[in-house]
Write a protein that holds these residues in place. Structure first.
Motif, PDB file in Angstrom:
ATOM      1  N   VAL A   4      35.749  50.355  48.625  1.00  0.00           N
ATOM      2  CA  VAL A   4      36.843  50.289  47.979  1.00  0.00           C
ATOM      3  C   VAL A   4      37.487  51.544  48.007  1.00  0.00           C
ATOM      4  N   LYS A   5      39.516  51.365  48.818  1.00  0.00           N
ATOM      5  CA  LYS A   5      39.407  52.967  49.090  1.00  0.00           C
ATOM      6  C   LYS A   5      40.268  53.378  47.372  1.00  0.00           C
ATOM      7  N   PRO A   6      40.093  53.951  47.386  1.00  0.00           N
ATOM      8  CA  PRO A   6      41.492  54.865  46.410  1.00  0.00           C
ATOM      9  C   PRO A   6      43.044  54.450  46.164  1.00  0.00           C
ATOM     10  N   VAL A   7      43.004  53.777  45.298  1.00  0.00           N
ATOM     11  CA  VAL A   7      44.481  53.822  45.428  1.00  0.00           C
ATOM     12  C   VAL A   7      46.220  54.425  44.225  1.00  0.00           C
ATOM     13  N   ALA A   8      46.564  54.997  44.689  1.00  0.00           N
ATOM     14  CA  ALA A   8      47.448  56.005  44.239  1.00  0.00           C
ATOM     15  C   ALA A   8      48.248  55.779  42.638  1.00  0.00           C
ATOM     16  N   ALA A   9      48.028  56.038  41.672  1.00  0.00           N
ATOM     17  CA  ALA A   9      48.271  56.092  40.158  1.00  0.00           C
ATOM     18  C   ALA A   9      49.962  54.686  40.173  1.00  0.00           C
ATOM     19  N   ASP A  10      50.177  56.023  41.219  1.00  0.00           N
ATOM     20  CA  ASP A  10      51.686  54.697  40.503  1.00  0.00           C
ATOM     21  C   ASP A  10      51.985  52.895  41.470  1.00  0.00           C
ATOM     22  N   ARG A  11      50.983  52.441  42.500  1.00  0.00           N
ATOM     23  CA  ARG A  11      50.773  51.388  43.526  1.00  0.00           C
ATOM     24  C   ARG A  11      49.753  50.954  42.641  1.00  0.00           C
ATOM     25  N   LEU A  12      49.131  51.190  41.880  1.00  0.00           N
ATOM     26  CA  LEU A  12      48.058  50.578  40.477  1.00  0.00           C
ATOM     27  C   LEU A  12      48.428  49.366  40.142  1.00  0.00           C
ATOM     28  N   SER A  13      49.588  49.085  39.246  1.00  0.00           N
ATOM     29  CA  SER A  13      50.584  47.942  39.096  1.00  0.00           C
ATOM     30  C   SER A  13      50.414  47.409  39.770  1.00  0.00           C
ATOM     31  N   ALA A  14      51.381  47.232  40.555  1.00  0.00           N
ATOM     32  CA  ALA A  14      51.320  46.581  41.983  1.00  0.00           C
ATOM     33  C   ALA A  14      49.972  46.152  42.929  1.00  0.00           C
ATOM     34  N   LEU A  15      49.156  46.660  42.830  1.00  0.00           N
ATOM     35  CA  LEU A  15      47.752  45.828  43.339  1.00  0.00           C
ATOM     36  C   LEU A  15      46.695  44.771  41.842  1.00  0.00           C
ATOM     37  N   LEU A  16      46.858  45.091  41.261  1.00  0.00           N
ATOM     38  CA  LEU A  16      47.021  44.606  39.706  1.00  0.00           C
ATOM     39  C   LEU A  16      47.566  43.424  39.418  1.00  0.00           C
ATOM     40  N   ARG A  17      49.058  43.489  40.181  1.00  0.00           N
ATOM     41  CA  ARG A  17      49.757  41.892  39.981  1.00  0.00           C
ATOM     42  C   ARG A  17      50.147  41.532  40.985  1.00  0.00           C
ATOM     43  N   GLN A  18      48.992  41.582  42.529  1.00  0.00           N
ATOM     44  CA  GLN A  18      49.533  40.981  43.260  1.00  0.00           C
ATOM     45  C   GLN A  18      47.803  40.936  43.900  1.00  0.00           C
ATOM     46  N   MET A  19      46.884  41.194  43.284  1.00  0.00           N
ATOM     47  CA  MET A  19      46.109  40.139  43.511  1.00  0.00           C
ATOM     48  C   MET A  19      45.103  39.145  43.275  1.00  0.00           C
ATOM     49  N   PRO A  20      44.293  38.202  43.655  1.00  0.00           N
ATOM     50  CA  PRO A  20      44.433  37.251  43.519  1.00  0.00           C
ATOM     51  C   PRO A  20      42.948  36.892  42.537  1.00  0.00           C
ATOM     52  N   LYS A  21      43.111  36.637  41.567  1.00  0.00           N
ATOM     53  CA  LYS A  21      42.026  36.804  40.007  1.00  0.00           C
ATOM     54  C   LYS A  21      42.154  34.941  39.851  1.00  0.00           C
ATOM     55  N   ALA A  22      41.283  35.073  38.879  1.00  0.00           N
ATOM     56  CA  ALA A  22      40.914  33.274  37.817  1.00  0.00           C
ATOM     57  C   ALA A  22      40.696  34.048  37.198  1.00  0.00           C
ATOM     58  N   GLU A  23      41.703  32.913  35.786  1.00  0.00           N
ATOM     59  CA  GLU A  23      41.911  33.518  34.921  1.00  0.00           C
ATOM     60  C   GLU A  23      40.559  32.318  33.942  1.00  0.00           C
ATOM     61  N   LEU A  24      39.515  32.578  33.084  1.00  0.00           N
ATOM     62  CA  LEU A  24      38.512  32.031  32.675  1.00  0.00           C
ATOM     63  C   LEU A  24      38.181  31.649  31.081  1.00  0.00           C
ATOM     64  N   HIS A  25      39.295  32.418  30.054  1.00  0.00           N
ATOM     65  CA  HIS A  25      39.234  32.128  28.568  1.00  0.00           C
ATOM     66  C   HIS A  25      40.955  32.218  28.504  1.00  0.00           C
ATOM     67  N   ILE A  26      41.641  30.937  27.812  1.00  0.00           N
ATOM     68  CA  ILE A  26      42.673  31.123  27.748  1.00  0.00           C
ATOM     69  C   ILE A  26      43.086  29.378  27.018  1.00  0.00           C
ATOM     70  N   HIS A  27      43.026  29.970  25.497  1.00  0.00           N
ATOM     71  CA  HIS A  27      43.309  29.003  24.957  1.00  0.00           C
ATOM     72  C   HIS A  27      44.576  28.202  25.241  1.00  0.00           C
ATOM     73  N   ILE A  28      44.587  26.494  25.831  1.00  0.00           N
ATOM     74  CA  ILE A  28      46.228  26.868  25.927  1.00  0.00           C
ATOM     75  C   ILE A  28      47.128  26.121  24.767  1.00  0.00           C
ATOM     76  N   GLU A  29      46.462  25.791  23.143  1.00  0.00           N
ATOM     77  CA  GLU A  29      47.477  25.538  22.337  1.00  0.00           C
ATOM     78  C   GLU A  29      48.488  27.516  22.341  1.00  0.00           C
ATOM     79  N   GLY A  30      47.071  28.855  22.740  1.00  0.00           N
ATOM     80  CA  GLY A  30      47.481  29.915  22.522  1.00  0.00           C
ATOM     81  C   GLY A  30      48.751  30.102  23.615  1.00  0.00           C
ATOM     82  N   SER A  31      49.506  29.550  24.934  1.00  0.00           N
ATOM     83  CA  SER A  31      50.186  29.728  25.184  1.00  0.00           C
ATOM     84  C   SER A  31      51.717  28.795  25.252  1.00  0.00           C
ATOM     85  N   LEU A  32      51.008  28.640  24.102  1.00  0.00           N
ATOM     86  CA  LEU A  32      53.229  27.493  22.907  1.00  0.00           C
ATOM     87  C   LEU A  32      53.507  28.692  23.144  1.00  0.00           C
ATOM     88  N   GLU A  33      54.533  29.052  23.713  1.00  0.00           N
ATOM     89  CA  GLU A  33      55.385  29.887  23.218  1.00  0.00           C
ATOM     90  C   GLU A  33      56.363  29.585  22.412  1.00  0.00           C
TER      91      GLU A  33
END
Ligand code: ADE
Ligand code: ZN
Length: 346
Positions: A4-33
């Motif tokens: 993995v090539k380094p990414v400038a600190a100010d672009r890390l947030s964009a990388l984190l948001r756009q990378m594909p990912k899986a979520e494995l720990h979400i209680h669906i009742e805990g998503s009730l806004e």
């Protein structure tokens, strides 16, 4: 493993948001806004002990797990019809798609609902229909994991399993949640053995507030494939070695740990220590409506607080696919896309 090539600190947030990912720990009742809690309360004629959405939200000041669970179970009391369960899961899956979650494994707590007279069929059919639609309409694959409430008895868990078995094609696994301390995994050894015979995937919350001993017994007595939370493992060197050697994934939830006072701040969180020790840690949201953020918020706030870089981001996303309960060809497809995403990000 990919370089993995380094990414400038100010672009890390964009990388984190756009990378594909899986979520494995979400209680669906805990998503009730709070807004949806009020809308469902009105739709179903349920009285709430809060005057407004803001009043409810201002009650979200937790000191430990139990102080949260009391409010979380009260919030779930507005769920009555199949459409309610559908709407709740749909709302979460829309947020997940926005966060570039391409696969999600959703916990649900049927005992919270069946104890109020809502049928197992209503709960499972509503949630499952939302999962089916998410694949077709949002391109997000989603499956369900039924959790037993550990503050209730093993007998109650067996009864819940019996009620759920007519719908066994609609969920893939069994989990264990609710108040941890004083309710060790061994309380559920026989019902987990039965679930294992039936072919379900097995996971359990352990080492969230409870001691490392609960992680050992979740592994050795319940024979779980993943540990939910597991952050107390760093207190036991032999356990750390075991988790690393067997590639047991930990579904870590940083904002949850912060809001439930497991760590005083995100800078003190031990996610980096878990990764550096070679553990298959992942990042997840737990109960995002209560803890201040969905998956990307967990990633961006945790990385902003601590010494984590693009290499850690890649490992966390890759771990999320490797630890998921999807077939190996689909897993590989997701990892190939993740690799291409990191290649393109410069
Ligand atoms: N149920 C919902 N969220 C939970 C958590 N963080 N720990 C245990 N049980 C839960
Ligand atoms: Zn949890």
């Amino acid at each position: 493993m990919k370089l993995v090539k380094p990414v400038a600190a100010d672009r890390l947030s964009a990388l984190l948001r756009q990378m594909p990912k899986a979520e494995l720990h979400i209680h669906i009742e805990g998503s009730l806004e709070p807004e949806l809690i009020f809308a469902l309360a009105e739709r179903n004629g349920v009285a709430l002990p809060y005057a407004s959405v803001d009043a409810l939200r201002s009650a979200y000041a937790f000191t430990n797990l139990q102080s949260f669970l009391d409010i979380y179970y009260a919030g779930a009391s507005v769920l009555i019809t199949e459409q309610d369960f559908y709407d709740m899961a749909r709302a979460y899956l829309l947020k997940a798609a926005q966060d570039n979650v391409v696969h999600a494994e959703l916990f649900f707590d049927p005992q919270t609902h069946t104890a109020r007279g809502v049928s197992m069929e209503t709960v499972i059919n509503g949630l499952h229909r939302a999962c089916v639609d998410a694949q077709a309409e949002l391109g997000v694959s989603a499956s369900l994991i039924l959790c037993f409430l550990r503050h209730l008895s093993e007998e109650d868990a067996f009864e819940t399993l019996d009620q759920a078995l007519p719908f066994q094609e609609k969920f893939i696994g069994i989990g264990l949640d609710s108040g941890e301390v004083g309710n060790p995994p061994e309380k559920f050894a026989r019902v987990f053995a039965r679930c294992r015979e039936l072919g379900f995937h097995l996971v359990a919350h352990a080492g969230e507030e409870g001691p490392p001993a609960y992680i050992w017994t979740a592994l050795d007595l319940l024979k779980v494939e993943r540990i939910d939370h597991g952050v107390q493992a760093t207190k036991d060197a032999a356990l750390m070695q075991r988790l690393a050697k067997d590639r047991i994934a930990l579904t870590v939830c940083p904002l949850s740990n912060l809001k439930l006072c497991v760590f005083p701040d995100l800078a003190s969180h031990n996610l980096r220590q878990l990764l550096d020790a070679g553990l298959a840690a992942t990042v997840n949201s737990d109960d995002p409506a209560y803890f201040g953020g969905y998956l990307n918020e967990n990633f961006t706030q945790t990385f902003a607080a601590g010494p984590l870089d693009a290499e850690h981001a890649y490992r966390l996303a890759r771990n999320s696919f490797e630890a998921s309960f999807i077939d190996s060809a689909t897993k590989q497809r997701h990892i190939d896309r993740l690799d291409a995403n990191f290649e393109a990000f410069h």
